[in-house]
Write an enzyme that holds these catalytic residues in place. Structure first.
Site, PDB file in Angstrom:
ATOM      1  N   MET A 275       2.236   1.918  -1.875  1.00 33.56           N
ATOM      2  CA  MET A 275       0.942   0.817  -2.529  1.00 33.56           C
ATOM      3  C   MET A 275      -0.004   1.146  -3.822  1.00 33.56           C
ATOM      4  O   MET A 275      -0.939   0.419  -3.245  1.00 33.56           O
ATOM      5  CB  MET A 275       0.134   0.557  -1.593  1.00 33.56           C
ATOM      6  N   ARG A 276      -0.174   2.697  -3.694  1.00 34.06           N
ATOM      7  CA  ARG A 276      -1.703   3.226  -4.261  1.00 34.06           C
ATOM      8  C   ARG A 276      -1.602   1.845  -5.509  1.00 34.06           C
ATOM      9  O   ARG A 276      -2.879   1.536  -6.311  1.00 34.06           O
ATOM     10  CB  ARG A 276      -1.719   4.287  -4.358  1.00 34.06           C
ATOM     11  N   ALA A 277      -0.723   1.583  -6.138  1.00 36.08           N
ATOM     12  CA  ALA A 277      -0.580   0.616  -7.157  1.00 36.08           C
ATOM     13  C   ALA A 277      -1.306  -0.245  -7.611  1.00 36.08           C
ATOM     14  O   ALA A 277      -1.949  -1.094  -8.564  1.00 36.08           O
ATOM     15  CB  ALA A 277       0.884   0.665  -8.408  1.00 36.08           C
TER      16      ALA A 277
END
Length: 751
Positions: A275-277
């Site tokens: 989910m960092r993107a």
């Protein structure tokens, strides 16, 4: 007299990099930027220039760890801090050298004082210096693995821990990570790659006028650095003010549900990991809106943010080129327009929506029309009265690729792959032209790569840290102790106590403390893994030219290249065909380059095996002079045939014996196929004093099956292994028709 920093606004072009750095200056939470590009493109110059544009910060007076007086770190080693006014200083740019030690990065404890006096004497490292500033790593792809691990820990936790034999220190370490790299020298580990918020690609302009302006400005700077900086001071001040204004506006930017749905849809469609993107894309889109002076995120902001935040997060292996399909991106954004959610259209609030000058293929940057496909009210244009030609640089054309000659060629008849070698003209000589040159067959695509079995160099080395062969390293399991040479590394506590204990009465010890002397200290000797130089010698002759066979061979070498990337090796590629051998790729850390050369490798002609082995020997000799601590591993990919010239088999045998006499660790990948096998590759392996493995045995899952079969035979279970035509006997697995003793029994080696 120190030279003034080259002004950020004086750099010509480089719109993508300019935008990435400015967005991080507006919103440090984005997480930094990775700049990929060829050498000599002003990467380091721009990074050093952006530091002077960052706002000043308030710190606790006298604190070596740059604590914020409004919210000091409660665990600061220099604390606790009493409330009071802070001291103002510029934001720091801290450079991490590629060859830095672990102590230089995280700091060092005085172990002698800690043991003798119980005092935590701590010298801060670069992570402490970079807190609330920029940590810059030039050539970040060449950084050693143990330093990368420390960077990952600090970036993930926002703090740095230093622990030595029960003595520990913790301090805050939140910084903007900026890295530059030349992809030709190797790629980054995926874990560190993901820690960079944005990535940009840079290349030198191919426009003559722009290149002229670059040279003109650089010469003017070198002649009078202070005067050159003074001419750009006004532009620098305006850009600095705009960064401060965008920072102040950022908390007011609204990221609506429509924009969030677009971000989620784009990240899901491009199959990025984690989910960092999504989070980084959202922060980048908000920063783009603030940079444009808006309080609402538009579709164009989301588009530009995706182009900066996603390309490096969708790579599945090191051979995938980073990038994003912009047509697919536009389709996803159109399908999730905010109007579909009942929201007002994203028109930029009437401040010049930039639709007329948005160019999906244009440069990304805030210093020209479209501002990197963000708002059109970019920062002041560079101007120094030297003409307007380069002030509005045209879009830089892509760097032309070096393409192999793929023109269709008439194919020569394929040689019989089972034909025995001859001392003169072999089966590969059927396609030789009137001059004796070897005609090329068009390159074939590589087969599907697979997980390769472990190949390593026997013995214990002392080379660069890696993941292949056993070596004495700074990290790993402790195997002994020794007196330190120079500064103390990892303390071996028990050995130190044993060395000091017999002398306590003579030293007049009366209390509980241990009386230590410098001569008592012992450092730990550790055993870990090293990276090697893996030199591939690939047979590209006519006997290997059968389409299906060469595709499988290329797939196997590609698998070994992927394994070399994961184990942090250097790689090189020697090919031989026709009348001689060619160094297709000098030893390098870039497995991408090796994979590209392999993909374009043509085949055909005779088999000058001796030339390939002698060329490899010369390459290894030169590399030994350049990097004597890095041990080589020679991987010869061939069916063992040798043809062409006078006594080709005898020459190949002599060349193999020379390599064996040099002590080169070798592995022969036997590419022979068919019902009748001559065992020539196994004979070559015997001369090289190394094992021979087939393409099937190169697979890690095949080795697992062999081990199961060997253990079953040993325990009295079924005697037949579950792999191909091998059968397990009391002597281990044997190939039907193979000569006993000619092939190394890899089952017994692994078991």
């Amino acid at each position: 007299m120190t030279s003034a920093t080259y002004p950020f606004t004086a750099v010509v072009g480089m719109a993508d990099m300019r935008l990435g750095l400015l967005l991080n200056a507006v919103s440090p939470a984005i997480g930094g930027v990775l700049v990929r590009g060829e050498k000599g493109t002003a990467k380091s110059t721009m990074v050093r220039g952006i530091a002077s544009l960052l706002p000043t910060i308030e710190t606790v007076p006298g604190c070596r760890f740059s604590c914020d007086p409004a919210a000091p770190d409660p665990g600061c080693p220099d604390g606790p801090h009493e409330p009071g006014p802070g001291a103002t200083r510029p934001s720091r740019l801290v450079e991490l050298p590629v060859g830095a030690s672990e102590d230089r990065l995280v700091g060092a404890l005085d172990i002698e004082r800690a043991l003798a006096d119980g005092v935590k004497s701590f010298e801060p490292g670069l992570l402490a210096d970079a807190h609330r500033g920029i940590l810059y790593v030039d050539e970040v792809n060449l950084l050693h693995d143990h330093l990368i691990d420390l960077l990952l820990d600090a970036a993930a936790m926002g703090s740095s821990y230093v622990e030595r034999e029960g003595v520990s220190v913790r301090h805050a370490a939140r910084f903007l990570l900026v890295g530059t790299m030349n992809p030709e020298e190797g790629e980054l580990r995926p874990q560190l790659l993901d820690r960079f918020g944005l990535t940009v690609e840079v290349a030198a302009s191919r426009e003559p006028d722009e290149r002229v302006e670059v040279v003109r400005r650089r010469l003017a700077y070198e002649e009078d650095p202070a005067g050159f900086a003074a001419r750009w001071a006004e532009d620098e001040a305006e850009l600095r003010a705009r960064i401060a204004a965008a920072r102040a506006l950022l908390p007011s930017v609204v990221l609506g549900d429509g924009a969030l749905r677009q971000i989620a849809a784009v990240c899901a469609a491009f199959e990025v990991d984690g989910m960092r993107a999504d989070i980084v894309t959202a922060r980048t889109a908000s920063a783009l809106a603030a940079w444009a002076g808006r309080t609402e995120v538009t579709t164009e902001d989301v588009r530009q943010a995706a182009l900066l935040a996603l390309p490096h997060r969708r790579r599945r292996n090191p051979f995938d080129a980073p990038g994003l399909d912009e047509d697919k991106l536009d389709e996803i954004l159109d399908a999730y327009q905010p109007e579909a959610e009942g929201q007002a259209p994203d028109d930029g609030g009437g401040e010049g929506d930039g639709d007329d000058d948005t160019d999906p293929g244009g440069p990304d940057g805030p210093d020209g029309p479209g501002g990197g496909r963000s708002p059109d009210d970019g920062p002041p244009r560079d101007g120094d009265g030297q003409g307007s030609g380069p002030e509005q640089p045209a879009e830089q054309p892509p760097v032309p690729e070096q393409r192999a000659d793929d023109a269709a060629r008439p194919e020569a008849p394929e040689a019989d792959p089972h034909q025995a070698p001859a001392t003169g003209e072999g089966g590969e000589g059927q396609g030789v032209d009137a001059r004796g040159a070897a005609p090329e067959r068009p390159a074939v695509a590589a087969g599907e790569p697979f997980a390769a079995r472990m190949l390593n160099v026997p013995g214990l080395g002392e080379g660069a840290a890696g993941r292949r062969s056993r070596a004495r390293t700074a990290h790993g399991r402790t195997t002994g102790s020794r007196r330190p040479h120079g500064a103390l590394g990892k303390l071996h506590l028990s050995a130190t106590v044993r060395a000091a204990a017999p002398h306590q009465r003579a030293r007049g010890r009366t209390g509980a403390g241990l009386l230590l002397r410098r001569d008592d200290l012992r450092e730990a000797v550790r055993e870990g893994r090293e990276g090697n130089l893996v030199l591939f010698v690939v047979d590209a002759s006519g006997s290997m030219a059968a389409r299906q066979r060469m595709s499988a061979v290329k797939g196997a070498v590609l698998s070994l290249l992927l394994d070399a990337y994961q184990r942090r090796d250097k790689v090189g590629l020697v090919t031989f065909r026709g009348r001689g051998a060619e160094l297709a790729l000098p030893p390098t850390s870039s497995v991408d380059a090796a994979a590209a050369r392999l993909e374009k490798l043509p085949t055909g002609g005779r088999t000058p095996l001796a030339a390939g082995l002698l060329s490899a020997r010369e390459v290894l000799r030169v590399e030994q002079l350049r990097d004597p601590s890095r041990r080589p591993l020679l991987v010869v990919v061939t069916d063992g045939r040798a043809t062409g010239g006078s006594q080709p088999v005898a020459q190949a045998t002599r060349a193999a014996r020379l390599l064996a006499a040099d002590g080169v660790a070798s592995v022969v990948v036997d590419c022979e196929s068919g019902m009748v096998r001559l065992g020539l590759a196994a004979q070559l392996a015997g001369e090289l004093r190394g094992p021979a493995v087939t393409l099937d045995e190169l697979r890690a899952d095949s080795v697992t099956a062999l081990v199961r079969g060997a253990r079953a035979a040993r325990d009295g279970g079924p005697a037949r292994a579950r792999h191909g035509e091998r059968t397990t006997t009391e002597h281990g697995p044997q190939h039907r028709g193979a000569r006993p003793g000619r092939r190394t029994d890899i089952t017994e080696r692994v078991a």
